[in-house]
Design a protein around this motif. Structure first.
Motif, PDB file in Angstrom:
ATOM      1  N   LYS A 186       6.265  -4.145 -10.700  1.00 19.93           N
ATOM      2  CA  LYS A 186       7.068  -3.601  -9.612  1.00 19.93           C
ATOM      3  C   LYS A 186       7.031  -4.546  -8.411  1.00 19.93           C
ATOM      4  CE  LYS A 186       5.861  -0.129  -6.832  1.00 19.93           C
ATOM      5  NZ  LYS A 186       5.456   1.203  -6.400  1.00 19.93           N
ATOM      6  N   LEU A 187       8.183  -4.783  -7.802  1.00 17.58           N
ATOM      7  CA  LEU A 187       8.254  -5.615  -6.607  1.00 17.58           C
ATOM      8  C   LEU A 187       7.794  -4.808  -5.398  1.00 17.58           C
ATOM      9  CD1 LEU A 187      11.658  -7.495  -6.979  1.00 17.58           C
ATOM     10  CD2 LEU A 187       9.377  -8.413  -7.256  1.00 17.58           C
ATOM     11  N   LYS A 246       6.426   5.033 -13.892  1.00 15.63           N
ATOM     12  CA  LYS A 246       5.351   6.027 -13.880  1.00 15.63           C
ATOM     13  C   LYS A 246       4.146   5.555 -14.674  1.00 15.63           C
ATOM     14  CE  LYS A 246       8.549   9.807 -13.229  1.00 15.63           C
ATOM     15  NZ  LYS A 246       9.138  11.021 -13.756  1.00 15.63           N
ATOM     16  N   ASP A 247       4.380   4.645 -15.594  1.00 14.84           N
ATOM     17  CA  ASP A 247       3.295   4.140 -16.426  1.00 14.84           C
ATOM     18  C   ASP A 247       2.438   3.161 -15.621  1.00 14.84           C
ATOM     19  OD1 ASP A 247       1.696   3.620 -18.583  1.00 14.84           O
ATOM     20  OD2 ASP A 247       3.142   2.320 -19.601  1.00 14.84           O
ATOM     21  N   GLU A 248       1.124   3.262 -15.782  1.00 20.16           N
ATOM     22  CA  GLU A 248       0.186   2.415 -15.047  1.00 20.16           C
ATOM     23  C   GLU A 248       0.318   0.943 -15.440  1.00 20.16           C
ATOM     24  OE1 GLU A 248      -1.969   3.169 -12.632  1.00 20.16           O
ATOM     25  OE2 GLU A 248      -1.229   5.221 -12.590  1.00 20.16           O
TER      26      GLU A 248
END
Length: 155
Positions: free
Chosen positions: A58-59, A50-52
């Protein structure tokens, strides 16, 4: 009693050396961490952060491939009748079916062979002693007999 005091002094010196080594090792570890050693970045395969700031780790979402064609080809290959030539059972059977039994019994046979040789030698000694002959004469007579047999064989 003086040895007890000496032992305590040695133990105290040993404790001091170990303490110094631990402090030195701890200082080395903290220095190496501070020198710019970066921690590995996490890679998120199934977790959606959820953190920017974690979004870049993230894949990307991967779509599963279609396997129906592969399954169809396997099913078709399985349904086709394969021509199997007749198997000759004589070729499959081992040539000597008792080879494993011989291998397992070999050690026991070696022991028995040694015992048999000892028993034969003992029987020969007993016969020689019973006939009250000199052992050297009997051995020489056996050697002469064997030479005569060899000479007869050559003729």
């Amino acid at each position: 009693m003086d040895s007890v005091g000496k032992m305590q002094e040695e133990a105290f010196k040993r404790k001091e050396r170990l303490k110094a080594l631990r402090e030195k090792k701890g200082a080395d570890n903290s220095e190496s961490k501070l020198e710019g050693e970066q921690l590995p970045k996490p890679v998120f395969r199934s977790y959606k952060p959820k953190d920017e700031s974690l979004q870049e780790s993230k894949l990307p979402q991967v779509k599963p491939s279609d396997v129906t064609d592969k399954i169809k080809s396997h099913l078709e290959a399985a349904t086709e009748e394969m021509s199997i030539e007749e198997v000759d059972l004589i070729n499959l059977a081992p040539r000597k079916p008792d080879w494993d039994l011989k291998r397992d019994v070999a050690k026991k046979l070696e022991k028995l062979e040694r015992r048999t040789q000892r028993a034969i030698a003992e029987l020969i000694r007993e016969r020689l002693q019973a006939s009250n002959e000199d052992l050297a004469l009997a051995v020489n007579a056996a050697a002469v007999d064997s030479r005569n047999d060899d000479d007869d064989d050559e003729d």
